[in-house]
Design an enzyme around this catalytic site. Structure first.
Site, PDB file in Angstrom:
ATOM      1  N   TYR A 116       1.732  -0.559  -4.985  1.00 48.96           N
ATOM      2  CA  TYR A 116       2.409  -0.354  -3.697  1.00 48.96           C
ATOM      3  C   TYR A 116       3.128  -1.621  -3.242  1.00 48.96           C
ATOM      4  CZ  TYR A 116      -0.138   4.021  -3.489  1.00 48.96           C
ATOM      5  OH  TYR A 116      -0.619   5.282  -3.769  1.00 48.96           O
ATOM      6  N   SER A 117       3.575  -2.418  -4.196  1.00 49.59           N
ATOM      7  CA  SER A 117       4.157  -3.719  -3.875  1.00 49.59           C
ATOM      8  C   SER A 117       5.498  -3.594  -3.153  1.00 49.59           C
ATOM      9  CB  SER A 117       4.340  -4.529  -5.162  1.00 49.59           C
ATOM     10  OG  SER A 117       5.128  -5.669  -4.928  1.00 49.59           O
TER      11      SER A 117
END
Length: 303
Positions: A74-75
């Site tokens: 989920y960067s």
């Protein structure tokens, strides 16, 4: 070839300051400002633009056409790098922590990266921890060809230099400026850009491990040394508000963020901004800020 000037991204600078009348601060005579860095650019909000821009300029100046960077599932950094590649004509490669993710449908964050043209390369967690080892980088070069490495989270000396402007924009606006910390680059540059007498507070969103001080203490010191030749500005970390670690939460944090959103009709990004505001509210209730002072919270991302 990449566009030679990342200013083509047309950031909104300086980002606006918004005063918030919030009871925990108002009861103690403290003004709360939000530095709305989330409004800088729709695809590269906040510290992502500030950290990436100088790295993109360096890559363009060197004639490099590909960027490789690292991140989790989920960067926000991966998303920002992919968007920058699409906008400026760079090839982008994202090395993603967790080889199990390759066997599952892409989550919305990674799907956005792919839609922006990023090549996703999934590695197991043990190898990811060794991502900067020469043999791992050599294997990546064999697979993808030449590229410029941008560190996880975008934090390096160029990124710290890029974030000094954030501090300069806040000179005279607040006594204390606070930011959530993942990899330390924003805090390193922010503190360097503030005026004498102002102080910066970093709220880590990751656990610090078993030792003390928090591992980001050394990271920020190293970044300032690399970027500026030594320590700059007045800053410290308060590691109490990670709420279980990166992308983790607690019922208390969730309730706090929902209540803040309802009071002020503002969306609160959960990974960084919620922990920042939660920590600042706790500090205000501990009388950590003198009556009559002003606190600015840097809003670094969007939900």
């Amino acid at each position: 070839m990449p566009h030679p000037d990342p200013a083509a991204l047309r950031p909104r600078l300086p980002s606006p300051l918004q005063e918030i009348e919030d009871a925990p601060f108002a009861r103690r005579g403290v003004r709360l400002l939000l530095k709305r860095d989330d409004l800088i650019h729709p695809d590269l909000p906040g510290n992502k633009w500030r950290k990436l821009a100088p790295n993109l300029r360096a890559a363009a100046a060197a004639g490099e056409r590909a960027l490789l960077t690292f991140g989790g599932a989920y960067s926000n950094h991966l998303r920002a790098t992919a968007a920058a590649g699409r906008l400026l004509g760079f090839t982008t490669i994202g090395v993603v922590r967790g080889d199990e993710l390759a066997r599952a449908p892409l989550n919305p964050s990674l799907a956005r990266c792919a839609a922006d043209g990023m090549r996703l390369h999934f590695v197991d967690r043990a190898r990811y921890r060794r991502k900067t080892d020469p043999d791992v980088l050599a294997d990546l070069h064999d697979r993808f060809g030449p590229f410029r490495v941008i560190p996880e989270g975008g934090s390096n000396s160029l990124a710290a230099q890029g974030c000094t402007e954030l501090g300069r924009e806040l000179r005279g606006a607040a006594d204390t400026v606070a930011v959530a910390c993942g990899t330390g680059g924003t805090l390193a540059g922010l503190a360097a850009g503030l005026a004498p007498g102002q102080r910066a507070v970093g709220i880590p969103v990751l656990k610090g491990g078993t030792g003390a001080p928090h591992f980001l203490q050394q990271t920020v010191e190293d970044l300032q040394r690399a970027a500026f030749g030594g320590p700059r500005g007045s800053w410290h970390l308060d590691p109490r508000f990670h709420c279980g670690g990166y992308a983790r939460s607690t019922p208390e944090l969730d309730a706090f963020a929902a209540a803040f959103e309802a009071r002020h009709a503002l969306p609160v990004e959960r990974t960084y901004v919620a922990k920042l505001l939660y920590g600042l509210t706790a500090l205000a209730e501990e009388d950590a800020f003198p009556r009559g002072s002003t606190v600015a919270a840097v809003v670094t991302g969007t939900p």
